[in-house]
Scaffold this motif. Structure first.
Motif, PDB file in Angstrom:
ATOM      1  N   LEU A  31       0.843  -1.208   0.000  1.00 24.96           N
ATOM      2  CA  LEU A  31       0.000   0.000   0.000  1.00 24.96           C
ATOM      3  C   LEU A  31       0.872   1.250   0.000  1.00 24.96           C
ATOM      4  CD1 LEU A  31      -2.967  -0.535   2.503  1.00 24.96           C
ATOM      5  CD2 LEU A  31      -3.045  -0.453   0.023  1.00 24.96           C
ATOM      6  N   GLY A  32       1.917   1.202   0.833  1.00 27.83           N
ATOM      7  CA  GLY A  32       2.810   2.356   0.926  1.00 27.83           C
ATOM      8  C   GLY A  32       3.484   2.653  -0.400  1.00 27.83           C
ATOM      9  N   ALA A  33       3.967   1.590  -1.063  1.00 26.64           N
ATOM     10  CA  ALA A  33       4.648   1.777  -2.343  1.00 26.64           C
ATOM     11  C   ALA A  33       3.703   2.425  -3.361  1.00 26.64           C
ATOM     12  CB  ALA A  33       5.149   0.437  -2.863  1.00 26.64           C
ATOM     13  N   THR A  34       2.478   1.894  -3.434  1.00 28.71           N
ATOM     14  CA  THR A  34       1.513   2.439  -4.389  1.00 28.71           C
ATOM     15  C   THR A  34       1.144   3.881  -4.054  1.00 28.71           C
ATOM     16  OG1 THR A  34       0.624   0.256  -4.806  1.00 28.71           O
ATOM     17  CG2 THR A  34      -0.776   2.111  -5.374  1.00 28.71           C
ATOM     18  N   LEU A  35       0.921   4.116  -2.749  1.00 22.09           N
ATOM     19  CA  LEU A  35       0.537   5.456  -2.314  1.00 22.09           C
ATOM     20  C   LEU A  35       1.633   6.473  -2.654  1.00 22.09           C
ATOM     21  CD1 LEU A  35      -2.094   6.155  -0.980  1.00 22.09           C
ATOM     22  CD2 LEU A  35      -0.925   6.181   1.230  1.00 22.09           C
ATOM     23  N   GLY A  36       2.882   6.062  -2.469  1.00 24.48           N
ATOM     24  CA  GLY A  36       3.995   6.951  -2.805  1.00 24.48           C
ATOM     25  C   GLY A  36       3.977   7.318  -4.276  1.00 24.48           C
ATOM     26  N   ARG A  37       3.753   6.310  -5.135  1.00 24.40           N
ATOM     27  CA  ARG A  37       3.718   6.588  -6.575  1.00 24.40           C
ATOM     28  C   ARG A  37       2.541   7.483  -6.936  1.00 24.40           C
ATOM     29  NH1 ARG A  37       4.915   0.657  -7.070  1.00 24.40           N
ATOM     30  NH2 ARG A  37       7.180   0.673  -6.932  1.00 24.40           N
ATOM     31  N   VAL A  38       1.380   7.207  -6.307  1.00 25.97           N
ATOM     32  CA  VAL A  38       0.199   8.041  -6.575  1.00 25.97           C
ATOM     33  C   VAL A  38       0.510   9.492  -6.209  1.00 25.97           C
ATOM     34  CG1 VAL A  38      -2.172   8.536  -5.853  1.00 25.97           C
ATOM     35  CG2 VAL A  38      -1.488   6.196  -6.317  1.00 25.97           C
ATOM     36  N   ALA A  39       1.112   9.679  -5.024  1.00 24.69           N
ATOM     37  CA  ALA A  39       1.394  11.037  -4.567  1.00 24.69           C
ATOM     38  C   ALA A  39       2.369  11.740  -5.503  1.00 24.69           C
ATOM     39  CB  ALA A  39       1.946  11.006  -3.139  1.00 24.69           C
ATOM     40  N   ALA A  40       3.456  11.034  -5.878  1.00 25.40           N
ATOM     41  CA  ALA A  40       4.463  11.653  -6.743  1.00 25.40           C
ATOM     42  C   ALA A  40       3.860  12.011  -8.095  1.00 25.40           C
ATOM     43  CB  ALA A  40       5.644  10.699  -6.912  1.00 25.40           C
ATOM     44  N   ALA A  41       3.118  11.063  -8.690  1.00 19.18           N
ATOM     45  CA  ALA A  41       2.532  11.326 -10.005  1.00 19.18           C
ATOM     46  C   ALA A  41       1.515  12.455  -9.925  1.00 19.18           C
ATOM     47  CB  ALA A  41       1.858  10.065 -10.538  1.00 19.18           C
ATOM     48  N   TYR A  42       0.772  12.493  -8.818  1.00 20.71           N
ATOM     49  CA  TYR A  42      -0.233  13.547  -8.635  1.00 20.71           C
ATOM     50  C   TYR A  42       0.427  14.920  -8.594  1.00 20.71           C
ATOM     51  CZ  TYR A  42      -3.443  16.546  -6.042  1.00 20.71           C
ATOM     52  OH  TYR A  42      -4.199  17.599  -5.618  1.00 20.71           O
ATOM     53  N   VAL A  43       1.493  15.017  -7.795  1.00 13.66           N
ATOM     54  CA  VAL A  43       2.169  16.319  -7.664  1.00 13.66           C
ATOM     55  C   VAL A  43       2.738  16.753  -9.015  1.00 13.66           C
ATOM     56  CG1 VAL A  43       4.140  17.499  -6.628  1.00 13.66           C
ATOM     57  CG2 VAL A  43       2.672  16.067  -5.206  1.00 13.66           C
ATOM     58  N   VAL A  44       3.429  15.828  -9.693  1.00  6.84           N
ATOM     59  CA  VAL A  44       4.022  16.179 -10.987  1.00  6.84           C
ATOM     60  C   VAL A  44       2.922  16.605 -11.968  1.00  6.84           C
ATOM     61  CG1 VAL A  44       5.285  15.286 -12.978  1.00  6.84           C
ATOM     62  CG2 VAL A  44       6.023  14.693 -10.666  1.00  6.84           C
ATOM     63  N   ALA A  45       1.859  15.816 -12.043  1.00 12.49           N
ATOM     64  CA  ALA A  45       0.797  16.107 -13.013  1.00 12.49           C
ATOM     65  C   ALA A  45       0.127  17.433 -12.709  1.00 12.49           C
ATOM     66  CB  ALA A  45      -0.235  14.983 -13.016  1.00 12.49           C
ATOM     67  N   MET A  46      -0.149  17.720 -11.433  1.00  9.25           N
ATOM     68  CA  MET A  46      -0.844  18.960 -11.088  1.00  9.25           C
ATOM     69  C   MET A  46       0.036  20.176 -11.353  1.00  9.25           C
ATOM     70  SD  MET A  46      -3.898  18.307 -10.242  1.00  9.25           S
ATOM     71  CE  MET A  46      -4.436  19.851  -9.537  1.00  9.25           C
ATOM     72  N   VAL A  47       1.320  20.082 -10.979  1.00  8.79           N
ATOM     73  CA  VAL A  47       2.194  21.248 -11.156  1.00  8.79           C
ATOM     74  C   VAL A  47       2.411  21.519 -12.642  1.00  8.79           C
ATOM     75  CG1 VAL A  47       4.531  22.116 -10.810  1.00  8.79           C
ATOM     76  CG2 VAL A  47       3.332  21.011  -8.920  1.00  8.79           C
ATOM     77  N   VAL A  48       2.829  20.484 -13.376  1.00  2.83           N
ATOM     78  CA  VAL A  48       3.113  20.677 -14.804  1.00  2.83           C
ATOM     79  C   VAL A  48       1.829  21.036 -15.560  1.00  2.83           C
ATOM     80  CG1 VAL A  48       3.970  19.564 -16.893  1.00  2.83           C
ATOM     81  CG2 VAL A  48       5.093  19.138 -14.703  1.00  2.83           C
ATOM     82  N   GLY A  49       0.760  20.298 -15.284  1.00  2.00           N
ATOM     83  CA  GLY A  49      -0.502  20.544 -15.983  1.00  2.00           C
ATOM     84  C   GLY A  49      -1.045  21.942 -15.705  1.00  2.00           C
ATOM     85  N   SER A  50      -0.951  22.398 -14.437  1.00  2.14           N
ATOM     86  CA  SER A  50      -1.458  23.729 -14.105  1.00  2.14           C
ATOM     87  C   SER A  50      -0.650  24.804 -14.813  1.00  2.14           C
ATOM     88  CB  SER A  50      -1.397  23.967 -12.596  1.00  2.14           C
ATOM     89  OG  SER A  50      -2.208  23.042 -11.928  1.00  2.14           O
TER      90      SER A  50
END
Lengths: 276, 246
Positions: A80-99
């Protein structure tokens, strides 16, 4: 209307505490409804599993047992931790770059005209293709995995934030210019609050989409995470474990929604008379 | 060369300002518009609706740079400008006090604003959000923001439009109170002659589009002498000098 506001309409919530008992009941009703509704679903599931006993369709009791066992040996939290980490990282990258891209396109019409076809193109590339290409080009590593997920999400964020930038009210920018707001103040106090509804919309749809793509990324090229485990148990034909991992992660996402997303949203919209 | 110092006035010399519509039609809004506002003077820019008053103000505020000509803002003290817009333009997501403090330069962010808020009757409303204020109170907050910055020049763009007359009258008195405490070079756009006569030292009368200065009307009488009797005298002499205006 020159009278002070205390003679006029009061902000919502000012009347709270008039009858605490009915207030408590009113607060508990939605929670109870959700609990009863979920319990009903479990019951239905249990009945169905009882009626058609099969290894491919375990009941809620079996899934719960697997969940407890996986939690006890620590595997559950590790993956769960591994997946959550990837979700968080991808979310931050996508939101910052996309915004960034979205706001730029929304505020520069010529750039938007030029890049709009690119956005449509990227919107329509299947997630699987991006993931496979990322692994081929950049290798089976964490950066490629997170990058692939982010690239899948970025076009959605761009489209939402572009609308947000188009809806910006120029009078606030002019006020900020006259009073010589610094760049940081402009972003924090003028730009971001106006974009907040769009950021919230992009986040909401973003997290749900991202975690589903993360599972595919893990299935194809990582050696841990919920996606990897689900693939493993698929090969072992262990449906109870597959469901246990899925439900555990859905529960985690629910908790994040309740404990992080909703309070943040309430805080961001506290200035509205009626929170959306 | 004018020496740089406290006595540099607001000097406006706009040769031409033209708008081009999407269809390629061009409209000249301002032509040969030149006037001066002396240091510490409250001037009104009076003219018919749509004659280009707000356009002039937008140029002076630096929001519109597409014009020919020049202008010179007063110097000395702070080189800051402040504006009260037609709408209050408060950030809805910040409280009244935050709205005022955000407009201040970093060095003044923590300054004591009690006196200003008290004078404007906003003392109990500092922690309210703009949506919780009436329009009259929101305009007071906009005034507080403008005066808190201690500007070298203050621009007001019909700040009392779309208010009922009683509220507008109270706000005019509040504006005078705050302004008298620290007389700042001020230029206010209005189409309301009574308002101009009540508030200003000098009225700059603009002609119909394309706007240029028709003439000046100086009101030398101190403001506390401008009772209804005197006001109607002023009105009469204004109308003698500018027949057909307002």
């Amino acid at each position: 209307m020159m009278s002070p506001p205390d003679t006029g309409d009061r902000p919502p919530g000012a009347a709270a505490g008039t009858s605490s008992q009915s207030g408590l009941a009113a607060a508990l009703t939605p929670v109870l409804t959700v609990a009863v509704s979920l319990l009903g679903l479990c019951l239905l599931w249990g009945l169905a599993a009882h009626a058609w006993p099969s290894r491919a369709f375990p009941g809620p009791g079996q899934v719960w047992q697997v969940l407890l066992a996986e939690a006890a040996n620590g595997d559950l939290f590790y993956h769960l931790g591994a997946t959550l980490g990837r979700v968080a990282a991808a979310y931050v990258v996508a939101m910052v770059v996309g915004s960034l891209i979205g706001v730029l396109l929304g505020s520069h019409r010529s750039a938007d005209r030029f890049f709009a076809p690119w956005v449509v193109l990227f919107l329509n590339i299947p997630a699987l293709v991006v993931i496979v290409l990322a692994y081929i080009w950049f290798g089976l590593n964490e950066a490629a995995a997170i990058g692939a997920v982010a690239v899948n999400k970025i076009p959605n964020v761009v489209v939402t934030m572009r609308e947000g930038a188009r809806a910006l009210d120029p009078t606030y920018a002019e006020m900020a210019a006259v009073y010589r707001f610094g760049l940081l103040d402009r972003i924090r106090h003028v730009l971001l609050p106006q974009l907040q509804p769009y950021l919230a919309a992009a986040s909401r749809s973003g997290i749900a989409l991202i975690w589903k793509i993360v599972l595919v990324v893990e299935l194809l090229g990582r050696s841990n995470g919920v996606g990897f485990q689900i693939y493993l148990y698929f090969q072992l034909f262990d449906v109870a474990a597959i469901l246990a991992y899925t439900l555990a992660f859905v529960a985690v996402m629910l908790v994040i929604e309740l404990l992080v997303v909703q309070p943040v949203e309430r805080h961001a919209t506290r200035w509205r008379r009626r929170p959306a | 060369m004018q020496p740089v110092g406290a006595a540099v006035p607001l000097r406006v010399d706009i040769a031409e300002k033209t708008f081009r519509s999407a269809q390629g039609v061009s409209i000249t809004a301002l032509q040969d518009l030149s006037f001066e506002v002396r240091q510490g003077e409250f001037a009104c820019l009076l003219g018919p609706s749509g004659c280009g008053k707000t356009t002039t103000l937008r140029i002076l505020l630096g929001l519109d740079k597409d014009f020919s000509g020049s202008f010179h803002l007063p110097e000395g003290g702070s080189d800051r400008i402040a504006a009260v817009f037609q709408e209050p333009v408060l950030l809805p997501w910040r409280t009244v006090e935050q709205n005022v403090r955000l407009a201040l330069p970093k060095s003044l962010r923590t300054k004591n604003l009690d006196g200003l808020f008290d004078t404007l009757g906003l003392a109990g409303m500092r922690s309210l959000y703009p949506a919780e204020l009436s329009l009259g109170l929101a305009r007071r907050a906009a005034l507080a923001r403008a005066f808190a910055t201690e500007p070298a020049v203050l621009f007001l763009d019909e700040p009392f439009a779309s208010l009922d007359e009683r509220t507008a009258e109270r706000l005019r008195h509040l504006l005078l109170t705050v302004w008298s405490a620290r007389p700042t070079t001020a230029l206010m756009v209005t189409h309301n002659l009574r308002e101009a006569l009540m508030l200003s030292d000098r009225i700059i009368v603009l002609a119909q589009r394309p706007a240029h200065v028709l003439g000046m009307f100086d009101v030398r009488l101190p403001r506390h002498y401008r009772n209804p009797q005197v006001m109607s005298d002023l009105l009469r002499s204004f109308q003698q000098k500018f027949p057909g205006v307002a």
